[in-house]
Design a protein around this motif. Structure first.
Motif, PDB file in Angstrom:
ATOM      1  N   TYR A   1      62.986 -43.925  21.181  1.00 53.95           N
ATOM      2  CA  TYR A   1      63.264 -43.801  19.748  1.00 53.95           C
ATOM      3  C   TYR A   1      62.124 -43.003  19.128  1.00 53.95           C
ATOM      4  O   TYR A   1      61.027 -42.970  19.676  1.00 53.95           O
ATOM      5  CB  TYR A   1      63.316 -45.195  19.115  1.00 53.95           C
ATOM      6  CG  TYR A   1      64.007 -45.263  17.774  1.00 53.95           C
ATOM      7  CD1 TYR A   1      65.394 -45.271  17.686  1.00 53.95           C
ATOM      8  CD2 TYR A   1      63.274 -45.322  16.593  1.00 53.95           C
ATOM      9  CE1 TYR A   1      66.032 -45.328  16.465  1.00 53.95           C
ATOM     10  CE2 TYR A   1      63.911 -45.386  15.353  1.00 53.95           C
ATOM     11  CZ  TYR A   1      65.288 -45.397  15.301  1.00 53.95           C
ATOM     12  OH  TYR A   1      65.928 -45.457  14.084  1.00 53.95           O
TER      13      TYR A   1
ATOM     14  N   PHE B   1      59.719 -42.756  15.828  1.00 55.60           N
ATOM     15  CA  PHE B   1      59.228 -43.516  14.680  1.00 55.60           C
ATOM     16  C   PHE B   1      58.508 -42.551  13.746  1.00 55.60           C
ATOM     17  O   PHE B   1      57.574 -41.862  14.166  1.00 55.60           O
ATOM     18  CB  PHE B   1      58.290 -44.628  15.144  1.00 55.60           C
ATOM     19  CG  PHE B   1      58.992 -45.675  15.959  1.00 55.60           C
ATOM     20  CD1 PHE B   1      59.432 -46.855  15.377  1.00 55.60           C
ATOM     21  CD2 PHE B   1      59.262 -45.476  17.311  1.00 55.60           C
ATOM     22  CE1 PHE B   1      60.116 -47.814  16.120  1.00 55.60           C
ATOM     23  CE2 PHE B   1      59.942 -46.428  18.059  1.00 55.60           C
ATOM     24  CZ  PHE B   1      60.371 -47.600  17.453  1.00 55.60           C
TER      25      PHE B   1
ATOM     26  N   ARG C   1      53.170 -45.066   8.334  1.00 56.66           N
ATOM     27  CA  ARG C   1      52.794 -45.650   9.622  1.00 56.66           C
ATOM     28  C   ARG C   1      51.404 -45.244  10.100  1.00 56.66           C
ATOM     29  O   ARG C   1      50.866 -45.868  11.015  1.00 56.66           O
ATOM     30  CB  ARG C   1      53.856 -45.375  10.689  1.00 56.66           C
ATOM     31  CG  ARG C   1      54.131 -43.934  10.993  1.00 56.66           C
ATOM     32  CD  ARG C   1      55.277 -43.803  11.997  1.00 56.66           C
ATOM     33  NE  ARG C   1      54.957 -44.392  13.277  1.00 56.66           N
ATOM     34  CZ  ARG C   1      54.276 -43.774  14.236  1.00 56.66           C
ATOM     35  NH1 ARG C   1      53.831 -42.543  14.058  1.00 56.66           N
ATOM     36  NH2 ARG C   1      54.016 -44.384  15.372  1.00 56.66           N
TER      37      ARG C   1
ATOM     38  N   ASP D   1      47.104 -57.839  17.485  1.00 58.47           N
ATOM     39  CA  ASP D   1      47.469 -56.980  16.360  1.00 58.47           C
ATOM     40  C   ASP D   1      47.160 -55.539  16.767  1.00 58.47           C
ATOM     41  O   ASP D   1      46.002 -55.117  16.799  1.00 58.47           O
ATOM     42  CB  ASP D   1      46.627 -57.398  15.143  1.00 58.47           C
ATOM     43  CG  ASP D   1      47.109 -56.734  13.871  1.00 58.47           C
ATOM     44  OD1 ASP D   1      48.233 -56.214  13.851  1.00 58.47           O
ATOM     45  OD2 ASP D   1      46.328 -56.739  12.896  1.00 58.47           O
TER      46      ASP D   1
ATOM     47  N   ASP E   1      51.912 -48.868  13.861  1.00 61.69           N
ATOM     48  CA  ASP E   1      53.107 -49.727  13.891  1.00 61.69           C
ATOM     49  C   ASP E   1      53.495 -50.060  15.332  1.00 61.69           C
ATOM     50  O   ASP E   1      54.668 -50.269  15.626  1.00 61.69           O
ATOM     51  CB  ASP E   1      54.276 -49.032  13.175  1.00 61.69           C
ATOM     52  CG  ASP E   1      54.586 -47.666  13.789  1.00 61.69           C
ATOM     53  OD1 ASP E   1      53.801 -47.212  14.665  1.00 61.69           O
ATOM     54  OD2 ASP E   1      55.586 -47.041  13.406  1.00 61.69           O
ATOM     55  N   HIS E   2      52.492 -50.113  16.222  1.00 67.51           N
ATOM     56  CA  HIS E   2      52.829 -50.276  17.637  1.00 67.51           C
ATOM     57  C   HIS E   2      53.409 -51.650  17.969  1.00 67.51           C
ATOM     58  O   HIS E   2      54.166 -51.770  18.932  1.00 67.51           O
ATOM     59  CB  HIS E   2      51.620 -49.914  18.509  1.00 67.51           C
ATOM     60  CG  HIS E   2      51.304 -48.437  18.480  1.00 67.51           C
ATOM     61  ND1 HIS E   2      50.433 -47.824  19.332  1.00 67.51           N
ATOM     62  CD2 HIS E   2      51.790 -47.440  17.683  1.00 67.51           C
ATOM     63  CE1 HIS E   2      50.361 -46.517  19.067  1.00 67.51           C
ATOM     64  NE2 HIS E   2      51.170 -46.274  18.065  1.00 67.51           N
ATOM     65  N   ASN E   3      53.080 -52.683  17.182  1.00 73.02           N
ATOM     66  CA  ASN E   3      53.774 -53.962  17.387  1.00 73.02           C
ATOM     67  C   ASN E   3      55.276 -53.801  17.143  1.00 73.02           C
ATOM     68  O   ASN E   3      56.108 -54.306  17.896  1.00 73.02           O
ATOM     69  CB  ASN E   3      53.240 -55.047  16.438  1.00 73.02           C
ATOM     70  CG  ASN E   3      51.871 -55.551  16.842  1.00 73.02           C
ATOM     71  OD1 ASN E   3      50.862 -55.024  16.368  1.00 73.02           O
ATOM     72  ND2 ASN E   3      51.811 -56.550  17.726  1.00 73.02           N
ATOM     73  N   ARG E   4      55.585 -53.066  16.096  1.00 73.02           N
ATOM     74  CA  ARG E   4      56.996 -52.844  15.763  1.00 73.02           C
ATOM     75  C   ARG E   4      57.693 -52.050  16.866  1.00 73.02           C
ATOM     76  O   ARG E   4      58.844 -52.310  17.211  1.00 73.02           O
ATOM     77  CB  ARG E   4      57.073 -52.076  14.426  1.00 73.02           C
ATOM     78  CG  ARG E   4      58.424 -52.222  13.779  1.00 73.02           C
ATOM     79  CD  ARG E   4      58.608 -51.353  12.549  1.00 73.02           C
ATOM     80  NE  ARG E   4      59.999 -50.910  12.547  1.00 73.02           N
ATOM     81  CZ  ARG E   4      60.406 -49.697  12.245  1.00 73.02           C
ATOM     82  NH1 ARG E   4      59.548 -48.773  11.881  1.00 73.02           N
ATOM     83  NH2 ARG E   4      61.681 -49.395  12.315  1.00 73.02           N
ATOM     84  N   ILE E   5      56.979 -51.081  17.424  1.00 73.14           N
ATOM     85  CA  ILE E   5      57.565 -50.265  18.494  1.00 73.14           C
ATOM     86  C   ILE E   5      57.847 -51.123  19.728  1.00 73.14           C
ATOM     87  O   ILE E   5      58.931 -51.038  20.319  1.00 73.14           O
ATOM     88  CB  ILE E   5      56.634 -49.075  18.841  1.00 73.14           C
ATOM     89  CG1 ILE E   5      56.565 -48.099  17.651  1.00 73.14           C
ATOM     90  CG2 ILE E   5      57.108 -48.363  20.110  1.00 73.14           C
ATOM     91  CD1 ILE E   5      55.589 -46.936  17.847  1.00 73.14           C
TER      92      ILE E   5
ATOM     93  N   ASP F   1      58.301 -54.357  19.782  1.00 77.08           N
ATOM     94  CA  ASP F   1      59.404 -55.263  19.431  1.00 77.08           C
ATOM     95  C   ASP F   1      60.745 -54.563  19.576  1.00 77.08           C
ATOM     96  O   ASP F   1      61.717 -55.135  20.080  1.00 77.08           O
ATOM     97  CB  ASP F   1      59.260 -55.752  17.978  1.00 77.08           C
ATOM     98  CG  ASP F   1      58.197 -56.826  17.849  1.00 77.08           C
ATOM     99  OD1 ASP F   1      57.766 -57.366  18.889  1.00 77.08           O
ATOM    100  OD2 ASP F   1      57.788 -57.116  16.714  1.00 77.08           O
ATOM    101  N   TYR F   2      60.796 -53.319  19.126  1.00 77.16           N
ATOM    102  CA  TYR F   2      62.038 -52.550  19.241  1.00 77.16           C
ATOM    103  C   TYR F   2      62.405 -52.363  20.711  1.00 77.16           C
ATOM    104  O   TYR F   2      63.567 -52.531  21.102  1.00 77.16           O
ATOM    105  CB  TYR F   2      61.873 -51.195  18.548  1.00 77.16           C
ATOM    106  CG  TYR F   2      63.106 -50.319  18.657  1.00 77.16           C
ATOM    107  CD1 TYR F   2      64.154 -50.455  17.757  1.00 77.16           C
ATOM    108  CD2 TYR F   2      63.216 -49.378  19.675  1.00 77.16           C
ATOM    109  CE1 TYR F   2      65.293 -49.664  17.871  1.00 77.16           C
ATOM    110  CE2 TYR F   2      64.350 -48.585  19.797  1.00 77.16           C
ATOM    111  CZ  TYR F   2      65.380 -48.733  18.892  1.00 77.16           C
ATOM    112  OH  TYR F   2      66.506 -47.958  19.019  1.00 77.16           O
TER     113      TYR F   2
ATOM    114  N   GLN G   1      63.697 -55.579  22.175  1.00 73.98           N
ATOM    115  CA  GLN G   1      65.055 -55.846  21.699  1.00 73.98           C
ATOM    116  C   GLN G   1      66.058 -54.996  22.480  1.00 73.98           C
ATOM    117  O   GLN G   1      67.111 -55.495  22.898  1.00 73.98           O
ATOM    118  CB  GLN G   1      65.092 -55.522  20.211  1.00 73.98           C
ATOM    119  CG  GLN G   1      66.411 -55.793  19.530  1.00 73.98           C
ATOM    120  CD  GLN G   1      66.512 -55.013  18.228  1.00 73.98           C
ATOM    121  OE1 GLN G   1      65.515 -54.818  17.526  1.00 73.98           O
ATOM    122  NE2 GLN G   1      67.714 -54.545  17.906  1.00 73.98           N
TER     123      GLN G   1
END
Lengths: 221, 221
Positions: free
Chosen positions: A81, A83, A88, A127, A131-135, A137-138, A141
């Protein structure tokens, strides 16, 4: 449509998932990060990656930066994906094209990682930078909603595997235990799985049967 | 990891698929293009899109440029893939983040397209600007290998539909005819489809039953 003043940067990062034992020796999902050696987010853990340079393909940047940091050279990297949220990065707009791959434990054992690399359990991350936590998580998922667990299992386990090994892959990806008997039953009726006629060697008595998938799986799709 | 001299540009483009009648009045996949009004590729057809500006989100650029050209405002745009090959633009490196959406025929009828827009059948495209033929081919391939035809059908047909309408969606996406009786049988046994108890109005006698899917589909996944 005139080219705008160019203040936007393009980066490439990679999420690697591997199945490795947790502190209770149970298989879990792990992913490697690199400590940042400069601001912003100096000292924070970040996904392996770097800037896109004019003469490299996107996937080449992913493969090169991954090799330089983790020592890993996955046979297959897939684009995950892109981002590009405005906020960010604190130092200007950065669009990150993110790749991912699943690697086997023996690939990690053969790798020679850099000094600043550390593996973390994917469901218990610090932490991270940007936004690597979000990446991650994506990516998790996507991994969990993948229709073809055959592909995931193949990437993590290789060509042949026992039913118990296959179950540990499912458990690690899902993040919870599965009933062994139910799992064995559902797998036994799957048309995608065949008994190789071989057994796992190096086990004392009643060595478990080895299975393989009936088709060549596509590693991350 | 110092920021490189920035010679790379980021663009956003969108592939729209709709089901519209072909010259024999059979449903087919169509996609809109915009005539280029400047070099490179002056006069060639290109996907709707534009440069990413610093203050817009990726998806906002996709939605805005799509609206300005085709007049379409799909309720849902999904990121498809990022194309960044070194040689894809003759005037310097361009990384294009591509979105896609499926739209219904009534959305097109309500839209007020710009002057330079034309719809083409997806399986019979002209020689497009840049690598846009490759991008549409990739989108078509993703559409055809989608596991959930329920999602595609929902996007093209809306909430309720007849079995014949559902078959035309499958035929248009696959690009070939399906046996009507076989299709009806396979659909009748699908747990995802329910009889609404209603029938298609405006048909003379034996009006066909209307069905719906048992869950809310995700338009392009």
């Amino acid at each position: 449509m005139t080219r705008p003043d160019n203040t936007i940067q393009v980066a490439v990062s990679t999420v690697i998932f591997a199945l490795r034992p947790d502190d209770q020796d149970l298989p879990a999902l792990w992913t490697p990060f690199v400590a940042r050696t400069r601001d912003p987010h100096l000292g924070r853990w970040a996904l392996p990656g770097g800037w896109l340079s004019e003469n490299e393909e996107l996937e080449e940047v992913a493969a090169r930066t991954l090799g330089e940091t983790t020592g890993l050279h996955p046979s297959y990297l897939e684009q995950l994906y892109t981002f590009g949220a405005r906020d960010r990065s604190p130092t200007g707009r950065v669009v990150s094209v993110v790749y991912w791959a699943l690697v086997r434990a023996d690939e990690i054992e053969r790798a020679e990682p850099g000094e600043n690399v550390q593996w973390f359990q994917a469901d218990n991350l610090p932490d991270l930078a940007f936004d690597h936590n979000r990446i991650v998580d994506y990516a998790l998922q996507r991994l969990r909603t993948k229709v073809e667990y055959a592909d995931i299992a193949h990437s993590f386990l290789g060509e042949t595997f026992t039913i118990a090994q296959l179950r540990t892959v499912h458990e690690a990806v899902l993040g919870h235990k599965l009933d062994a008997a139910n799992f064995r039953r559902s797998v036994a009726t799957s048309p995608d799985l065949v008994d190789t006629g071989e057994v796992l060697t190096g086990t004392p008595h009643r060595p478990p049967k080895l299975y393989r998938f009936t088709r060549t799986p596509n590693p991350t799709r």
